[in-house]
Enzyme design. Structure first.
Site, PDB file in Angstrom:
ATOM      1  N   GLY A  34      69.067 108.741  39.057  1.00  0.00           N
ATOM      2  CA  GLY A  34      69.944 107.668  38.593  1.00  0.00           C
ATOM      3  C   GLY A  34      71.432 107.836  38.821  1.00  0.00           C
ATOM      4  CD1 TRP A  64      73.756 107.616  44.620  1.00  0.00           C
ATOM      5  CD2 TRP A  64      73.121 105.940  45.962  1.00  0.00           C
ATOM      6  NE1 TRP A  64      73.900 108.036  45.917  1.00  0.00           N
ATOM      7  CE2 TRP A  64      73.519 107.046  46.753  1.00  0.00           C
ATOM      8  CE3 TRP A  64      72.665 104.787  46.591  1.00  0.00           C
ATOM      9  CZ2 TRP A  64      73.497 106.994  48.157  1.00  0.00           C
ATOM     10  CZ3 TRP A  64      72.641 104.742  47.994  1.00  0.00           C
ATOM     11  CH2 TRP A  64      73.055 105.834  48.760  1.00  0.00           C
ATOM     12  CG  ASP A 104      62.572 106.289  42.000  1.00  0.00           C
ATOM     13  OD1 ASP A 104      63.526 106.601  42.722  1.00  0.00           O
ATOM     14  OD2 ASP A 104      61.497 106.952  41.979  1.00  0.00           O
ATOM     15  CG  ASP A 131      55.317 101.853  46.692  1.00  0.00           C
ATOM     16  OD1 ASP A 131      56.306 101.962  47.439  1.00  0.00           O
ATOM     17  OD2 ASP A 131      54.169 102.224  47.006  1.00  0.00           O
ATOM     18  CG  ASP A 186      70.066 108.345  47.950  1.00  0.00           C
ATOM     19  OD1 ASP A 186      70.183 108.730  49.126  1.00  0.00           O
ATOM     20  OD2 ASP A 186      70.303 109.076  46.972  1.00  0.00           O
ATOM     21  CE  LYS A 191      68.177 110.195  51.341  1.00  0.00           C
ATOM     22  NZ  LYS A 191      68.595 111.040  50.230  1.00  0.00           N
TER      23      LYS A 191
HETATM   24  N1  SAM Z   1      69.919 107.816  44.516  1.00  0.00           N
HETATM   25  C1  SAM Z   1      69.250 108.692  43.554  1.00  0.00           C
HETATM   26  C2  SAM Z   1      70.302 109.258  42.646  1.00  0.00           C
HETATM   27  O1  SAM Z   1      71.480 109.157  42.983  1.00  0.00           O
HETATM   28  O2  SAM Z   1      69.946 109.799  41.579  1.00  0.00           O
HETATM   29  C3  SAM Z   1      68.485 109.796  44.247  1.00  0.00           C
HETATM   30  C4  SAM Z   1      67.284 109.285  44.986  1.00  0.00           C
HETATM   31  S1  SAM Z   1      66.186 110.583  45.450  1.00  0.00           S
HETATM   32  C5  SAM Z   1      67.034 111.336  46.767  1.00  0.00           C
HETATM   33  C6  SAM Z   1      64.912 109.731  46.292  1.00  0.00           C
HETATM   34  C7  SAM Z   1      64.046 108.872  45.399  1.00  0.00           C
HETATM   35  O3  SAM Z   1      63.234 108.062  46.254  1.00  0.00           O
HETATM   36  C8  SAM Z   1      63.076 109.637  44.507  1.00  0.00           C
HETATM   37  O4  SAM Z   1      63.387 109.406  43.149  1.00  0.00           O
HETATM   38  C9  SAM Z   1      61.697 109.027  44.846  1.00  0.00           C
HETATM   39  O5  SAM Z   1      60.863 108.824  43.715  1.00  0.00           O
HETATM   40  C10 SAM Z   1      62.096 107.692  45.471  1.00  0.00           C
HETATM   41  N2  SAM Z   1      61.066 107.079  46.319  1.00  0.00           N
HETATM   42  C11 SAM Z   1      60.446 107.631  47.396  1.00  0.00           C
HETATM   43  N3  SAM Z   1      59.546 106.753  47.905  1.00  0.00           N
HETATM   44  C12 SAM Z   1      59.608 105.625  47.134  1.00  0.00           C
HETATM   45  C13 SAM Z   1      58.910 104.365  47.145  1.00  0.00           C
HETATM   46  N4  SAM Z   1      57.978 104.100  48.066  1.00  0.00           N
HETATM   47  N5  SAM Z   1      59.224 103.441  46.215  1.00  0.00           N
HETATM   48  C14 SAM Z   1      60.163 103.712  45.270  1.00  0.00           C
HETATM   49  N6  SAM Z   1      60.854 104.888  45.203  1.00  0.00           N
HETATM   50  C15 SAM Z   1      60.584 105.832  46.118  1.00  0.00           C
END
Ligand code: SAM
Length: 310
Positions: A53, A55, A85, A101, A126, A166
């Site tokens: 969280g 961002w 997420d 998702d 991200d 990203k």
């Molecule tokens: N932007 C976030 C922050 O600043 O705290 C960090 C994000 S983290 C690098 C990547 C996130 O992508 C993870 O929490 C993961 O659960 C989510 N993620 C990966 N595949 C996903 C999907 N298909 N749908 C939703 N979220 C997904």
């Protein structure tokens, strides 16, 4: 763990805790904004792949909280922030959370419901799959996540809006750039100062959403396939030279953030250490509430217990 932190002295990790960010990624979004002014005029924003969280915290602090304090006096409207997420995350003021998702088409509908049918000014993503360490594989899965983000964009972003995503730099970067250019006249790949040089991560900053005339979101994949598909997927595969030679695409690439500021690949002594006093590490601001590694930790604990019991 304290020793690890002291050894690496990751300046952005430490500063994140000092400034109350849940993750050091907050600085990446702030530095993209410093360069591209992405928050200007934004009233509705979607944070895809938002957990834990940081961002969403940036969006809350930059958009929601200032508007709320002035809205309280002027009764104006406050920005809407919807965060999505797979994982749940603990609450953030002004952020509506949706556990879902982003590869599921219905997720876009959930966003639209929260915006009362209006469209977003900004979508940020991200998202990162679990990294395998195999660069080609990681880049491919990452590009699929961006395309899922782009699918949501085509449903929820208003014309003229912005999309920040990203990306992993690799041999399909030109293909991804060309695909994003179908929808955005200005696409820049940015590397914030807080993102380590050793990481292949960068951010696509896509401005002025302008879908092709007559475009309908259901046509997205057909349209993207005309440009090509990631390595190995089709005869238009860019790695086989389709976007090479005279067709070569030159991608605008920009470093952003204060370039004279902290370098994420360097170590800095803590100011307290420099003046001889001891450094006390701060606790993380908000550890993830249900991280994907939780199950692995439970299994490890159970197996250690059964060895002890045997
Ligand atoms: N932007 C976030 C922050 O600043 O705290 C960090 C994000 S983290 C690098 C990547 C996130 O992508 C993870 O929490 C993961 O659960 C989510 N993620 C990966 N595949 C996903 C999907 N298909 N749908 C939703 N979220 C997904």
């Amino acid at each position: 763990w304290l020793e690890i932190e002291k050894f690496f002295k990751d300046i952005y990790y430490r500063k994140a805790k000092e400034e109350g960010w849940r993750a050091r990624s907050a600085f990446k979004l702030l530095q993209v904004d410093e360069e591209f002014n992405i928050f200007q005029g934004v009233k509705r924003v979607v944070d895809l792949c938002a957990a834990p969280g940081s961002w969403s915290q940036v969006l809350s602090r930059q958009l929601y909280l200032p508007a709320k304090s002035s809205a309280e006096s002027k009764e104006g409207d406050v920005p809407l922030i919807v965060a999505i997420d797979l994982q749940p995350m603990s609450p953030i003021e002004g952020v509506i959370q949706v556990q879902g998702d982003i590869t599921n088409a219905r997720t876009a509908q959930l966003v639209i419901i929260h915006f009362d049918g209006s469209k977003a000014d900004l979508v940020v993503c991200d998202g990162a799959p679990d990294v395998t360490g195999l660069h080609d594989m990681d880049e491919f899965v990452q590009s699929q996540l961006i395309l899922a983000g782009l699918t949501i964009v085509t449903h929820v972003l208003k014309e003229g809006g912005k999309f920040i995503a990203k990306i992993f730099r690799g041999k399909d970067t030109s293909l991804l750039y060309s695909q994003l250019k179908l929808f955005f006249p200005t696409v820049t790949f940015a590397k914030p100062k807080s993102s380590r040089n050793s990481s292949i991560e960068a951010f696509a900053v896509c401005e002025n959403y302008s879908p092709p005339e007559g475009f309908h979101p259901r046509d997205l994949h057909r349209l993207l396939e005309k440009v090509g598909s990631p390595s190995g997927g089709s005869h238009l595969d860019c790695s086989s030279g389709w976007l090479e030679g005279p067709n070569k695409v030159y991608i605008p690439f920009l470093a952003c953030g204060d370039l004279t500021g902290y370098d994420s690949d360097r170590s800095y002594p803590h100011p307290k250490e420099a003046d001889g006093s001891s450094y006390l590490s701060m606790d993380p601001v908000q550890p993830p509430i249900a991280p994907p590694y939780k199950r692995a930790l439970e299994l490890k604990k159970a197996s250690a217990q059964s060895i002890r019991d045997a």
